[in-house]
Design an enzyme around this catalytic site. Structure first.
Site, short mmCIF file in Angstrom:
data_model
loop_
_atom_site.label_atom_id
_atom_site.label_comp_id
_atom_site.label_asym_id
_atom_site.label_seq_id
_atom_site.Cartn_x
_atom_site.Cartn_y
_atom_site.Cartn_z
N GLY A 11 -1.63 -25.61 8.14
CA GLY A 11 -0.81 -25.73 6.95
C GLY A 11 0.55 -25.06 7.07
N HIS A 55 -3.56 12.76 11.10
CA HIS A 55 -2.20 13.22 11.36
C HIS A 55 -1.87 12.96 12.81
CE1 HIS A 55 1.36 15.73 10.92
NE2 HIS A 55 1.07 16.24 12.09
C1 LIG Z 1 8.74 -19.23 5.46
C2 LIG Z 1 7.45 -18.88 4.78
C3 LIG Z 1 6.87 -17.65 5.01
C4 LIG Z 1 5.68 -17.31 4.39
N1 LIG Z 1 5.15 -16.06 4.65
C5 LIG Z 1 3.99 -15.72 4.04
C6 LIG Z 1 3.41 -14.46 4.30
O1 LIG Z 1 3.91 -13.66 5.08
N2 LIG Z 1 2.25 -14.14 3.67
C7 LIG Z 1 1.67 -15.00 2.80
O2 LIG Z 1 0.63 -14.66 2.25
N3 LIG Z 1 2.19 -16.21 2.53
C8 LIG Z 1 3.34 -16.58 3.14
N4 LIG Z 1 3.87 -17.82 2.88
C9 LIG Z 1 3.19 -18.69 1.90
C10 LIG Z 1 1.99 -19.37 2.54
O3 LIG Z 1 2.42 -20.10 3.65
C11 LIG Z 1 1.30 -20.26 1.51
O4 LIG Z 1 0.98 -19.51 0.39
C12 LIG Z 1 0.04 -20.85 2.09
O5 LIG Z 1 0.30 -21.59 3.23
C13 LIG Z 1 -0.68 -21.68 1.04
O6 LIG Z 1 -1.85 -22.21 1.57
P1 LIG Z 1 -2.46 -23.58 1.06
O7 LIG Z 1 -3.66 -23.79 1.89
O8 LIG Z 1 -2.59 -23.56 -0.39
O9 LIG Z 1 -1.35 -24.69 1.37
P2 LIG Z 1 -0.54 -25.10 2.66
O10 LIG Z 1 -0.53 -24.05 3.67
O11 LIG Z 1 0.78 -25.57 2.16
O12 LIG Z 1 -1.37 -26.28 3.27
C14 LIG Z 1 -1.48 -27.51 2.67
C15 LIG Z 1 -1.73 -28.55 3.72
O13 LIG Z 1 -2.08 -29.75 3.10
C16 LIG Z 1 -1.52 -30.84 3.79
N5 LIG Z 1 -1.43 -31.95 2.86
C17 LIG Z 1 -0.71 -32.02 1.73
N6 LIG Z 1 -0.92 -33.19 1.11
C18 LIG Z 1 -1.80 -33.87 1.88
C19 LIG Z 1 -2.41 -35.14 1.77
N7 LIG Z 1 -2.16 -35.92 0.73
N8 LIG Z 1 -3.25 -35.53 2.73
C20 LIG Z 1 -3.52 -34.72 3.78
N9 LIG Z 1 -2.96 -33.51 3.93
C21 LIG Z 1 -2.12 -33.10 2.98
C22 LIG Z 1 -0.19 -30.31 4.24
O14 LIG Z 1 0.28 -31.03 5.35
C23 LIG Z 1 -0.54 -28.87 4.58
O15 LIG Z 1 -0.87 -28.73 5.94
C24 LIG Z 1 5.06 -18.20 3.52
C25 LIG Z 1 5.63 -19.46 3.28
C26 LIG Z 1 6.81 -19.79 3.90
C27 LIG Z 1 7.40 -21.13 3.64
C1 LIG Z 2 0.01 17.71 23.06
C2 LIG Z 2 -0.83 17.78 21.82
C3 LIG Z 2 -0.92 16.67 21.01
C4 LIG Z 2 -1.69 16.70 19.85
N1 LIG Z 2 -1.76 15.58 19.08
C5 LIG Z 2 -2.51 15.60 17.96
C6 LIG Z 2 -2.58 14.47 17.11
O1 LIG Z 2 -1.97 13.43 17.36
N2 LIG Z 2 -3.34 14.53 15.99
C7 LIG Z 2 -4.03 15.66 15.68
O2 LIG Z 2 -4.71 15.66 14.66
N3 LIG Z 2 -3.98 16.75 16.44
C8 LIG Z 2 -3.24 16.76 17.58
N4 LIG Z 2 -3.18 17.88 18.36
C9 LIG Z 2 -3.97 19.05 17.94
C10 LIG Z 2 -3.25 19.83 16.84
O3 LIG Z 2 -1.99 20.22 17.32
C11 LIG Z 2 -4.08 21.04 16.44
O4 LIG Z 2 -5.36 20.63 16.05
C12 LIG Z 2 -3.44 21.76 15.26
O5 LIG Z 2 -2.15 22.22 15.59
C13 LIG Z 2 -4.31 22.94 14.82
O6 LIG Z 2 -3.70 23.59 13.76
P1 LIG Z 2 -3.94 25.12 13.45
O7 LIG Z 2 -3.17 25.40 12.21
O8 LIG Z 2 -5.38 25.40 13.46
O9 LIG Z 2 -3.36 25.91 14.67
P2 LIG Z 2 -1.96 25.89 15.47
O10 LIG Z 2 -1.19 24.68 15.22
O11 LIG Z 2 -2.35 26.19 16.87
O12 LIG Z 2 -1.17 27.06 14.85
C14 LIG Z 2 -1.55 28.40 14.99
C15 LIG Z 2 -0.34 29.28 14.81
O13 LIG Z 2 -0.77 30.63 14.75
C16 LIG Z 2 0.15 31.46 15.41
N5 LIG Z 2 -0.56 32.68 15.79
C17 LIG Z 2 -1.61 32.79 16.64
N6 LIG Z 2 -2.02 34.06 16.69
C18 LIG Z 2 -1.21 34.77 15.87
C19 LIG Z 2 -1.14 36.14 15.50
N7 LIG Z 2 -2.00 37.02 15.97
N8 LIG Z 2 -0.20 36.51 14.64
C20 LIG Z 2 0.68 35.63 14.13
N9 LIG Z 2 0.65 34.33 14.44
C21 LIG Z 2 -0.28 33.91 15.30
C22 LIG Z 2 0.57 30.60 16.59
O14 LIG Z 2 1.83 31.02 17.08
C23 LIG Z 2 0.63 29.21 15.97
O15 LIG Z 2 1.92 28.92 15.49
C24 LIG Z 2 -2.40 17.89 19.50
C25 LIG Z 2 -2.29 19.00 20.33
C26 LIG Z 2 -1.53 18.96 21.47
C27 LIG Z 2 -1.44 20.17 22.31
#
Ligand SMILES: Cc1cc2nc3c(=O)[nH]c(=O)nc-3n(C[C@H](O)[C@H](O)[C@H](O)COP(=O)(O)OP(=O)(O)OC[C@H]3O[C@@H](n4cnc5c(N)ncnc54)[C@H](O)[C@@H]3O)c2cc1C
Ligand SMILES: Cc1cc2nc3c(=O)[nH]c(=O)nc-3n(C[C@H](O)[C@H](O)[C@H](O)COP(=O)(O)OP(=O)(O)OC[C@H]3O[C@@H](n4cnc5c(N)ncnc54)[C@H](O)[C@@H]3O)c2cc1C
Lengths: 466, 461
Positions: free
Chosen positions: B40, B440
């Site tokens: 569609g 986080h």
């Molecule tokens: C540029 C654009 C971007 C969009 N982006 C989004 C989006 O990001 N998210 C979103 O949710 N919606 C989006 N939409 C809307 C979405 O495409 C429509 O809401 C959705 O396609 C509706 O579905 P439908 O099945 O009701 O109809 P349609 O998808 O229009 O399908 C109907 C089909 O019936 C066929 N048909 C019609 N009459 C007959 C017939 N008499 N005999 C046989 N076949 C027939 C047609 O050829 C068509 O293939 C977008 C629309 C456009 C135009």
């Molecule tokens: C490279 C890397 C990537 C990571 N990525 C993620 C991630 O994407 N998602 C995630 O959830 N976790 C991630 N982690 C883990 C996350 O960083 C730790 O779980 C988090 O920081 C723990 O928090 P916290 O408050 O317990 O301790 P910390 O962040 O270790 O903080 C403790 C603080 O206490 C201070 N401190 C220690 N002793 C004393 C003291 N005696 N007196 C005063 N200050 C003191 C330190 O200086 C430090 O600032 C990552 C860790 C690393 C190393």
């Protein structure tokens, strides 16, 4: 002697969130931080690593731009600029926390804290020492990277994650020891920026602890990227050679010398519980150096709470923040407890992995019978428009009731998608709830809806048989 | 004469999903589609090709302007428009042939031709080979919609075209005028602006994105304006005509605008012409939409209708949801669509996405509510992506805290809104959302913080 209502030791995502929440609840708060506000997470963890991953992904995309009908020539990395951008991101966020501290009139003391007795804390600052007897103390001292025999961080050849995040040049050949999420995130990012990368992992799989079905997808892309992965391999030691470094690795097939320019050692993190005078506070340190806490983040010592990495696994920023909120609320007399149904975990590899709740294996270990539905990103319209059809969404539910126990994703933007799964698990949703929730088209989370439908036996965009 | 439990007319997201679900439920199903490609509007000339071009053009703009700050250098960037279009076509082909495969596996009989209703339970299909009559115990009309025209604007499919043409321009027009600031106009306007056109958007109302939350729309206009889209609001277009190689667009009370191409994106009309609705007396409303009851039954027994051809938002997922509800009701007696929880997404950069009530709707209805707002500037993940525009707004009932609406302008808002829909669908309170652990560093942390802000206790602002 100063006596704030609440003294927080450490200003990471655990400590700073606890401080803000306590201040919101009307408490006077002092935060002690020996390093930078924001802790590991903001300064040398989550945030800078993700900034570098963003830049690295841009480089990879530019190298493949012809796929999109764009010809791009001369792609190169300006590491100094990249690092400056990453630093600016870190500074904005940590500066933001500083501003919030100011608005909440939270006092920040730059210094190192230690207990000097029950309910007594001394802080060594540049100016001398300050003594505190706070109403309550929250220990949020976090964790630090560990070393292994034969490898000590020197910031030059043997790098910690912190060193890797501050590199001023992309190493030509990088050996990553430890195939957990930190090693792989940084390894993949540096690979994207131009390093030749080898990963040495002791266990039989990358990302130990992750659902093997998910990590297998990342393993496949590592192979495609020509990142060499040695599993069941142990790094024994290293020496300098005329051309760089040579690392001795014991593999299943015998010993091997691997040539590289830098070693990134990411084999785990250890809680910062030493030197804190915990014994003087009457606080026993538990196994693995963690401080044991109860459901309210209370330790064994009166008025002392512990949160975040120092208080146990999982060592994740959002778990630390959540415990920070709980500790602050408990101190303020609010009913609050660590009773979450699920903590999501996200891994920013290529593709990303995100997981919340139980896997099939975890459920089985608990004696729960499950049904599982899977849906591939390859059959998702949005993923194809993004050129990212790798991976899948998986929903695990209890058999019979259909209550969603876990949502697991590997694929594009998995980290952003998993929060819907967390909400579903937290709210006790069923498969049908997820299946009947209208997901906008075309979007990536339609895969979660279709996985739930697949578990019910009727996904639309894949054929599951009758 | 072939006879089926269900004959579906149209293979858009409404029709093909209905056909597949009916087959899953054990019905014998035929689906009539006049186009060669299934899927569609959505798959052929709507959602999918537009998103493919949005993605490509975003990379082009990033390559040209968005790398330096991140420390990535490139020597040269050139657009290969034919290759970009080829990629778009490839994505479309993969997905539409995927539907063919699903039809085969689910044993849905695909009939290629134009359908016309001949009488109760009877559909005549004009195929390449002639006419063929098929019988259906139930007939489901899912004929969708087509672009609406504008009086005085003669769409010639070349200089003056609709979204279908704007998805396949053979060159980048130097000046493009877009009539209509709904999501289709803004998305395609963004595509061509990124590829180098000077784009002017003319909108009849005094705001863009009609139907979306006004605060969100105002912010979106600011951001898109900064990117270089130029807006003229309160502009009533009275005509467009060719003048040599140019098009002149006339606006009431304003100077005419000259352009190389014009995109008319002023909405879509239901497709029912030639469908033979009169043969069985199927009633339509004042806007030509087929009237249905809550089970999608038309005024003619045995005839049903879903998707763009009936009332409600013209969105693919709304059509799909109606398809499933309609077919399940036929098979099981149960089937329901919650029209209060249908999300909408506009894939500009930043994206705009929304579900539930807008602030204006709540004010108009006199519903007491509280509002929580959180900017992406204060979200770590947004910072690490270098994409900090926009905000999340959560609207919750003042007394019960139940979430009534969520509006997001920001990076990947379209992906984030799914959690918001689930929250609304589960009857969650703002506190439920706030207390759900969000990983986080991720963008949906902004959703959590906005939910916290409802109670005046966001952490990071
Ligand atoms: C540029 C654009 C971007 C969009 N982006 C989004 C989006 O990001 N998210 C979103 O949710 N919606 C989006 N939409 C809307 C979405 O495409 C429509 O809401 C959705 O396609 C509706 O579905 P439908 O099945 O009701 O109809 P349609 O998808 O229009 O399908 C109907 C089909 O019936 C066929 N048909 C019609 N009459 C007959 C017939 N008499 N005999 C046989 N076949 C027939 C047609 O050829 C068509 O293939 C977008 C629309 C456009 C135009
Ligand atoms: C490279 C890397 C990537 C990571 N990525 C993620 C991630 O994407 N998602 C995630 O959830 N976790 C991630 N982690 C883990 C996350 O960083 C730790 O779980 C988090 O920081 C723990 O928090 P916290 O408050 O317990 O301790 P910390 O962040 O270790 O903080 C403790 C603080 O206490 C201070 N401190 C220690 N002793 C004393 C003291 N005696 N007196 C005063 N200050 C003191 C330190 O200086 C430090 O600032 C990552 C860790 C690393 C190393």
């Amino acid at each position: 002697m100063t006596s704030p209502d609440v003294l927080v030791i450490g200003a990471g995502p655990g400590g700073y969130v606890a401080a803000i929440r306590a201040a919101q609840l009307g408490k006077s708060v002092t935060v002690v931080e020996k390093g930078e506000i924001g802790g590991v997470c903001l300064n040398v963890g989550c945030i800078p690593s993700k900034a570098i991953i963003t830049a690295s992904a841009l480089v990879s995309r530019m190298r493949q731009a012809d796929r999109y009908g764009i010809s791009v020539t001369g792609v190169a990395v300006d590491m100094a600029k990249l690092v400056a951008w990453k630093d600016s991101v870190v500074k904005r966020l940590t500066g933001g926390i500083g501003t919030l501290f100011g608005k909440h009139t939270i006092r920040v003391v730059a210094g190192t804290a230690r207990f000097t007795g029950p309910g007594k804390v001394a802080v060594k600052t540049a100016a001398g020492e300050e003594a505190f007897s706070p109403g309550a103390t929250i220990v949020a001292t976090g964790s630090r990277p560990v070393e292994i025999p034969g490898f000590s961080f020197d910031g030059e050849r043997i790098l910690s994650s912190t060193d890797a995040l501050a590199l001023s040049a992309v190493p030509k050949r990088l050996l990553v020891i430890g195939g957990g999420y930190i090693g792989l995130e940084l390894g993949i990012a540096l690979h994207g920026l131009g390093s030749e990368v080898t990963v040495v992992e002791l266990t039989d799989s990358i990302l130990p602890g992750t659902d093997p079905e998910l990590s297998a997808v990342v393993h496949r892309t590592l192979k495609k990227k020509k990142v060499r992965v040695l599993l069941g391999a142990k790094a024994l030691g290293w020496k300098e050679t005329p051309g760089g470094l040579s690392v001795e690795v014991e593999t299943k097939k015998g010993r091997e010398e691997i040539a590289c320019d830098k070693v990134l050692l990411t084999v785990g993190r250890r809680p910062n519980s030493e030197g804190l005078g915990l014994d003087l506070a009457g606080l026993p340190v538990g196994p693995g150096g963690f401080i044991a806490i109860d459901a309210h983040c209370r330790t064994g010592a009166e008025g002392v709470f512990a949160i975040g990495d120092v208080a146990g696994q999982p060592m994740l920023a959002h778990k630390a923040s959540r415990e920070g909120i709980i500790a602050a609320e408990v101190i303020a007399g609010r009913p609050s407890a660590r009773d979450w149904a699920a903590i999501p975990a996200v891994i920013f590899t290529d593709p990303e992995i995100a997981s919340v709740g139980l896997t099939e294996a975890e459920a089985a270990a608990k004696g729960i019978e499950t049904v599982t539905g899977k849906f591939p990103f390859g059959a998702n319209g949005r993923a194809l428009t993004l050129d990212a059809g790798e991976g899948f969404a998986k929903v695990v539910a209890e058999k019979g009731s259909g209550v969603v126990l876990g949502v697991h994703l590997v694929g594009p933007e998995a980290a952003e998608l998993v929060s819907e799964g967390a909400l579903a698990v937290e709210m006790g949703a069923t498969l049908e709830d997820l299946a009947l929730t209208i997901h906008p088209h075309p979007t990536l989370p339609e895969t979660i809806m279709e996985a739930a439908e697949a578990a019910l036996g009727h996904a639309i965009h894949i054929y599951t048989g009758k | 004469m072939d006879s089926f439990d269900l004959v579906v007319i149209g293979a858009g997201p409404g029709g093909y999903v209905a056909a597949l679900r009916a087959a899953q439920l054990g019905m014998s199903v035929a689906c009539v589609e006049k186009e060669k490609m299934l899927g569609g509007t959505c798959l052929r000339v709507g959602c999918i090709p537009s998103k493919a071009l949005l993605e490509s053009s975003e990379h082009f703009e990033t390559a040209r302007d968005g790398l330096k700050e991140h420390g990535v250098k490139v020597a040269g960037v050139t657009l290969d428009l034919p290759a970009m279009m080829k990629r778009k076509d490839r994505v479309v082909r993969t997905l539409t042939t995927g539907i063919d495969g699903l039809f085969r596996k689910n044993k849905v009989a695909r009939v290629e031709g134009t359908a016309r209703i001949a009488g109760p339970g009877s559909v005549v299909v004009t195929t390449a080979k002639g006419e063929e009559t098929i019988a259906g115990k139930h007939v489901l009309i899912a004929t969708g919609s087509r672009p609406a025209g504008l009086p005085g604007v003669a769409i010639d499919g070349d200089r003056i075209g609709t979204s279908t043409e704007a998805l396949s321009f053979s060159d980048v027009p130097a000046r493009l005028v877009v009539i209509g600031a709904g999501y289709i106009g803004l998305e395609l306007g963004s595509v061509w602006r990124r590829l180098g056109s000077k784009v002017t958007v003319l909108e009849y109302l005094d705001r863009i994105l009609p139907g979306m939350d006004a605060e969100l729309a105002a912010e979106a206009m600011k951001v898109l304006g900064k990117q270089g889209l130029s807006f003229t609001l309160s502009a009533r277009v009275t005509g467009a005509r060719l003048d040599g190689a140019e098009v002149v667009v006339e606006i009431e009370g304003k100077d005419p605008v000259r352009a190389d191409r014009v995109l008319v994106a002023v909405g879509r009309s239901p497709s029912t012409e030639g469908l033979g609705l009169d043969a069985v007396s199927i009633a339509t409303d004042g806007r030509g939409r087929i009237e249905v009851d809550e089970h999608f039954q038309t005024s003619a027994p045995g005839f049903f209708a879903i998707g763009d051809v009936i009332r409600g938002p013209m969105l693919a997922h709304k059509a799909e949801e109606e398809a499933i509800a309609c077919v399940e009701w036929l098979a099981t007696g149960y089937g329901h669509v919650n029209y209060d929880a249908i999300p909408g997404v506009c894939y500009t950069d930043p994206e705009a996405a929304a579900v539930g009530k807008t602030e204006e709707e709540l004010v108009a209805a006199g519903t007491p509510f509280r509002k929580g707002r959180f900017p992406f500037l204060a979200n770590g993940r947004a910072r690490t992506l270098g994409r900090t525009e926009g905000f999340v707004k959560v609207l919750a009932h003042e007394k019960t805290d139940r979430i009534l609406g969520i509006h997001i302008l920001g990076p990947r808002a379209g992906e984030m809104i799914a959690e918001a829909v689930a929250a609304l669908e589960f009857g969650a309170t703002a506190e439920d959302l706030a207390r759900t652990c969000h990983a986080h560093p991720t963008l949906p942390e902004a959703l959590k913080e906005a939910a916290l802000a409802v109670a005046g206790r966001a952490l990071h602002v």
